[in-house]
Scaffold this active site. Structure first.
Site, PDB file in Angstrom:
ATOM      1  N   HIS A  70      77.543 -28.596 -61.864  1.00 43.82           N
ATOM      2  CA  HIS A  70      78.671 -29.261 -62.524  1.00 43.82           C
ATOM      3  C   HIS A  70      79.671 -29.820 -61.513  1.00 43.82           C
ATOM      4  O   HIS A  70      80.381 -30.777 -61.816  1.00 43.82           O
ATOM      5  CB  HIS A  70      79.323 -28.298 -63.520  1.00 43.82           C
ATOM      6  CG  HIS A  70      78.462 -28.069 -64.733  1.00 43.82           C
ATOM      7  ND1 HIS A  70      78.880 -28.347 -66.003  1.00 43.82           N
ATOM      8  CD2 HIS A  70      77.179 -27.633 -64.847  1.00 43.82           C
ATOM      9  CE1 HIS A  70      77.901 -28.074 -66.865  1.00 43.82           C
ATOM     10  NE2 HIS A  70      76.861 -27.631 -66.180  1.00 43.82           N
ATOM     11  N   GLY A  86      81.222 -36.013 -55.489  1.00 49.25           N
ATOM     12  CA  GLY A  86      80.055 -35.126 -55.524  1.00 49.25           C
ATOM     13  C   GLY A  86      80.365 -33.658 -55.304  1.00 49.25           C
ATOM     14  O   GLY A  86      81.260 -33.095 -55.942  1.00 49.25           O
ATOM     15  N   ASP A  88      82.091 -31.466 -53.850  1.00 52.49           N
ATOM     16  CA  ASP A  88      83.341 -31.518 -53.097  1.00 52.49           C
ATOM     17  C   ASP A  88      84.364 -30.486 -53.554  1.00 52.49           C
ATOM     18  O   ASP A  88      85.503 -30.492 -53.092  1.00 52.49           O
ATOM     19  CB  ASP A  88      83.959 -32.923 -53.250  1.00 52.49           C
ATOM     20  CG  ASP A  88      84.197 -33.267 -54.723  1.00 52.49           C
ATOM     21  OD1 ASP A  88      83.936 -32.410 -55.594  1.00 52.49           O
ATOM     22  OD2 ASP A  88      84.650 -34.398 -55.001  1.00 52.49           O
ATOM     23  N   ASP A 201      76.028 -19.230 -73.560  1.00 51.06           N
ATOM     24  CA  ASP A 201      77.103 -18.397 -74.125  1.00 51.06           C
ATOM     25  C   ASP A 201      77.853 -19.096 -75.236  1.00 51.06           C
ATOM     26  O   ASP A 201      78.641 -18.479 -75.936  1.00 51.06           O
ATOM     27  CB  ASP A 201      78.106 -18.042 -73.020  1.00 51.06           C
ATOM     28  CG  ASP A 201      77.554 -16.980 -72.097  1.00 51.06           C
ATOM     29  OD1 ASP A 201      76.690 -16.208 -72.554  1.00 51.06           O
ATOM     30  OD2 ASP A 201      77.965 -16.925 -70.927  1.00 51.06           O
ATOM     31  N   THR A 215      62.236 -14.166 -69.702  1.00 49.82           N
ATOM     32  CA  THR A 215      62.518 -13.437 -68.447  1.00 49.82           C
ATOM     33  C   THR A 215      63.743 -14.042 -67.747  1.00 49.82           C
ATOM     34  O   THR A 215      63.613 -14.643 -66.681  1.00 49.82           O
ATOM     35  CB  THR A 215      61.291 -13.518 -67.501  1.00 49.82           C
ATOM     36  OG1 THR A 215      60.987 -14.915 -67.297  1.00 49.82           O
ATOM     37  CG2 THR A 215      60.087 -12.800 -68.064  1.00 49.82           C
TER      38      THR A 215
HETATM   39  C1  HEM Z   1      70.050 -32.473 -68.037  1.00 48.23           C
HETATM   40  C2  HEM Z   1      70.678 -31.597 -67.323  1.00 48.23           C
HETATM   41  C3  HEM Z   1      71.232 -30.304 -67.849  1.00 48.23           C
HETATM   42  C4  HEM Z   1      71.739 -29.988 -69.079  1.00 48.23           C
HETATM   43  C5  HEM Z   1      71.892 -30.889 -70.286  1.00 48.23           C
HETATM   44  C6  HEM Z   1      72.112 -28.585 -69.027  1.00 48.23           C
HETATM   45  C7  HEM Z   1      72.669 -27.887 -70.081  1.00 48.23           C
HETATM   46  C8  HEM Z   1      72.973 -26.541 -70.062  1.00 48.23           C
HETATM   47  C9  HEM Z   1      73.559 -25.810 -71.168  1.00 48.23           C
HETATM   48  C10 HEM Z   1      73.970 -26.381 -72.504  1.00 48.23           C
HETATM   49  C11 HEM Z   1      73.677 -24.526 -70.783  1.00 48.23           C
HETATM   50  C12 HEM Z   1      74.258 -23.375 -71.609  1.00 48.23           C
HETATM   51  C13 HEM Z   1      75.757 -23.272 -71.379  1.00 48.23           C
HETATM   52  C14 HEM Z   1      76.377 -22.232 -72.300  1.00 48.23           C
HETATM   53  O1  HEM Z   1      76.325 -22.425 -73.525  1.00 48.23           O
HETATM   54  O2  HEM Z   1      76.872 -21.208 -71.798  1.00 48.23           O
HETATM   55  C15 HEM Z   1      73.165 -24.437 -69.447  1.00 48.23           C
HETATM   56  C16 HEM Z   1      73.097 -23.290 -68.707  1.00 48.23           C
HETATM   57  C17 HEM Z   1      72.735 -23.240 -67.385  1.00 48.23           C
HETATM   58  N1  HEM Z   1      72.433 -24.313 -66.558  1.00 48.23           N
HETATM   59 FE1  HEM Z   1      72.065 -26.180 -67.180  1.00 48.23          FE
HETATM   60  N2  HEM Z   1      71.828 -28.095 -67.794  1.00 48.23           N
HETATM   61  C18 HEM Z   1      71.299 -29.104 -67.044  1.00 48.23           C
HETATM   62  C19 HEM Z   1      70.920 -29.045 -65.730  1.00 48.23           C
HETATM   63  C20 HEM Z   1      71.133 -27.959 -64.915  1.00 48.23           C
HETATM   64  C21 HEM Z   1      70.912 -27.973 -63.489  1.00 48.23           C
HETATM   65  C22 HEM Z   1      70.471 -29.176 -62.669  1.00 48.23           C
HETATM   66  C23 HEM Z   1      71.216 -26.750 -63.039  1.00 48.23           C
HETATM   67  C24 HEM Z   1      71.089 -26.354 -61.591  1.00 48.23           C
HETATM   68  C25 HEM Z   1      71.882 -25.691 -60.898  1.00 48.23           C
HETATM   69  C26 HEM Z   1      71.593 -25.932 -64.195  1.00 48.23           C
HETATM   70  C27 HEM Z   1      71.900 -24.592 -64.186  1.00 48.23           C
HETATM   71  C28 HEM Z   1      72.190 -23.840 -65.311  1.00 48.23           C
HETATM   72  C29 HEM Z   1      72.277 -22.392 -65.311  1.00 48.23           C
HETATM   73  C30 HEM Z   1      72.013 -21.461 -64.141  1.00 48.23           C
HETATM   74  C31 HEM Z   1      72.637 -22.025 -66.614  1.00 48.23           C
HETATM   75  C32 HEM Z   1      72.838 -20.608 -67.146  1.00 48.23           C
HETATM   76  C33 HEM Z   1      74.275 -20.189 -67.125  1.00 48.23           C
HETATM   77  C34 HEM Z   1      74.443 -18.786 -67.696  1.00 48.23           C
HETATM   78  O3  HEM Z   1      73.439 -18.092 -67.900  1.00 48.23           O
HETATM   79  O4  HEM Z   1      75.599 -18.390 -67.930  1.00 48.23           O
HETATM   80  N3  HEM Z   1      71.538 -26.708 -65.301  1.00 48.23           N
HETATM   81  N4  HEM Z   1      72.755 -25.673 -69.024  1.00 48.23           N
END
Ligand code: HEM
Ligand SMILES: *[C@@H]1O[C@H](CO)[C@@H](O)[C@H](O)[C@H]1NC(C)=O
Ligand SMILES: *[C@@H]1O[C@H](CO)[C@@H](O)[C@H](O)[C@H]1NC(C)=O
Ligand SMILES: *[C@@H]1O[C@H](CO)[C@@H](O)[C@H](O)[C@H]1NC(C)=O
Ligand SMILES: *[C@@H]1O[C@H](CO)[C@@H](O)[C@H](O)[C@H]1NC(C)=O
Length: 370
Positions: A70, A86, A88, A201, A215
């Site tokens: 983000h 970026g 930053d 969440d 997992t």
């Molecule tokens: C098209 C791109 C992406 C979309 C639309 C997306 C969307 C989301 C959404 C909706 C959540 C759940 C947030 C919540 O409700 O708490 C999430 C969690 C997460 N995303 Fe993505 N994401 C994307 C790409 C990425 C990328 C590139 C990373 C790389 C670092 C990433 C890492 C994570 C991680 C680690 C979680 C879990 C957070 C947690 O367990 O609290 N995501 N993402």
């Protein structure tokens, strides 16, 4: 060969190798580093592991990993430099502005946890975010050890709103947004290995820690397999943000499937690459390592950064288990958009099992859904 020349070459070779091996002692005496600028990151790793992550691949580690994306994706080739610089630290330095973007909902947990460290460690916000993400994922069995380069300047203005993709977005817009930050569809697939250790969440009403695979505490390929399983249409979408989700085969066990993950798994640009990740731990490790190395320096001049990867802990090895169809599912549920042969995988025996809520049965509140 001329004797004089060969001895001078030998002397040169020796002095180069001596320079390579000369390490500086860091203040405190615990660590040595190849470059004095890396010392602070050894201390920061110790602090993160002891006070933020408990050295586990739990909730706090997942959130820190999400924050790397983000922050870094706040960059646009088309929009020009005023849209963001970026990776930053802008999301931390200008959090009251960037968090108004709904796409950033939930990242305040990681910001609030990590930001106080800026008082005690002499690092910039961009370095803190990318380093914390690398340390966080190093706690996940099977993760690659990520590269970490130090020296990002502090952001001087916030990233524009609208640069962070949302799960309800259509796939063409998601690919266009990623392309505009320098990432191809297959690089997005590699980055999405992060969702192998992810839970939502906020997207489902009254529930936290809703996992994306069975997992959520291991960096494995189950996520790539489970996203390909046909959803159970008889189960209505869980209350909450219906558009963010598509039906999934394991809803009864509490899993969810993001619309965006489903769309990337089936788009012509990425479907074959997605499928090739199933049961291929080495491929997700390599792909994630390389794509994260790129993500961590979006918008940065890498010639000015110093390689401090040595301060990133070495992750535990992968769980030595091939990908399997979770109990209650099986190959009959596979929905494939790529013609390539699919690996033959076993199905876990018995009745559907519950998905664990905490890593290693550790009920520490910070690692479990609250
Ligand atoms: C098209 C791109 C992406 C979309 C639309 C997306 C969307 C989301 C959404 C909706 C959540 C759940 C947030 C919540 O409700 O708490 C999430 C969690 C997460 N995303 Fe993505 N994401 C994307 C790409 C990425 C990328 C590139 C990373 C790389 C670092 C990433 C890492 C994570 C991680 C680690 C979680 C879990 C957070 C947690 O367990 O609290 N995501 N993402
Ligand atoms: C920072 O250092 C101060 C003074 O040593 C200490 O009281 C405080 O707890 C530290 N904060 C963090 C976030 O480590
Ligand atoms: C970056 O910003 C943080 C937070 O304001 C500050 O503590 C740190 O000293 C700044 N670093 C540099 C190099 O300006
Ligand atoms: C969610 O929680 C609120 C407040 O406790 C409750 O009124 C509501 O019925 C719950 N909704 C669902 C779908 O569980
Ligand atoms: C879908 O879910 C319903 C309700 O839990 C269950 O009865 C049904 O067997 C499931 N169908 C499949 C194909 O798994």
């Amino acid at each position: 060969m001329n004797f004089k020349l060969s001895t001078s070459l030998l002397a040169l070779a020796l002095s180069v190798s001596a320079a390579n091996y000369k390490r500086v002692s860091c203040p405190g005496g615990t660590h040595t580093a190849s470059n004095a600028a890396c010392c602070v990151f050894f201390s920061l790793a110790d602090e993160l592991q002891a006070t933020k992550f408990d050295s586990e691949c739990g909730e706090d580690a997942h959130e820190a990993l999400r924050l790397t994306f983000h922050d870094a994706i706040g960059f646009s080739f088309m929009g020009g430099p005023s849209k963001g610089t970026g990776a930053d630290g802008s999301i931390m330095l200008f959090d009251s502005i960037e968090l108004q973007d709904h796409a950033n909902d939930g990242v305040e947990d990681a910001i609030n946890s990590l930001k106080p460290l800026l008082q005690n460690f002499s690092v910039t916000a961009g370095d803190l975010i990318q380093f914390a993400g690398a340390v966080a994922v190093s706690n996940c069995p099977g993760a690659p050890r990520l590269q970490f380069l130090a020296g990002r300047p502090n952001a001087t203005f916030p990233a524009a709103a609208g640069l962070v993709p949302v799960p309800e977005e259509n796939i063409d817009n998601i690919f266009a947004r990623m392309e505009d930050a320098g990432f191809s569809p297959t690089e997005l697939v590699s980055l999405l290995a992060s969702h192998s250790v992810g839970r939502s969440d906020l997207r489902i009403l009254n529930r936290t820690g809703v996992p994306f695979d069975t997992t959520p505490f291991t960096f494995d390929t189950q996520f790539f397999l489970e996203v390909l399983l046909k959803g159970n249409e008889t189960l209505p979408p869980a209350p909450g943000e219906a558009d963010a989700q598509v039906p999934n085969a394991l809803a009864a066990q509490g899993e969810m499937r993001l619309q965006s993950d489903f769309a990337v798994a089936h788009a012509p640009q990425s479907a074959c690459f997605w499928q090739s990740m199933v049961n291929n731990e080495a491929a997700i490790q390599q792909g994630f390592h390389d794509a994260m190395a790129k993500l961590a320096v979006v918008g940065q001049d890498t010639s000015k950064l110093i390689d401090c990867s040595e301060a990133v802990p070495i992750p535990p090895p992968a769980v030595n288990k091939p990908a399997t169809f979770p109990a209650g599912t099986g190959p009959q549920l596979l929905q494939l958009s790529c013609n390539a042969p699919f690996p033959s995988l076993a199905t876990d025996p018995g009745a559907p099992t519950t998905i664990p809520e905490c890593p290693n049965g550790d009920t520490n509140i910070g690692d479990c859904p609250s």
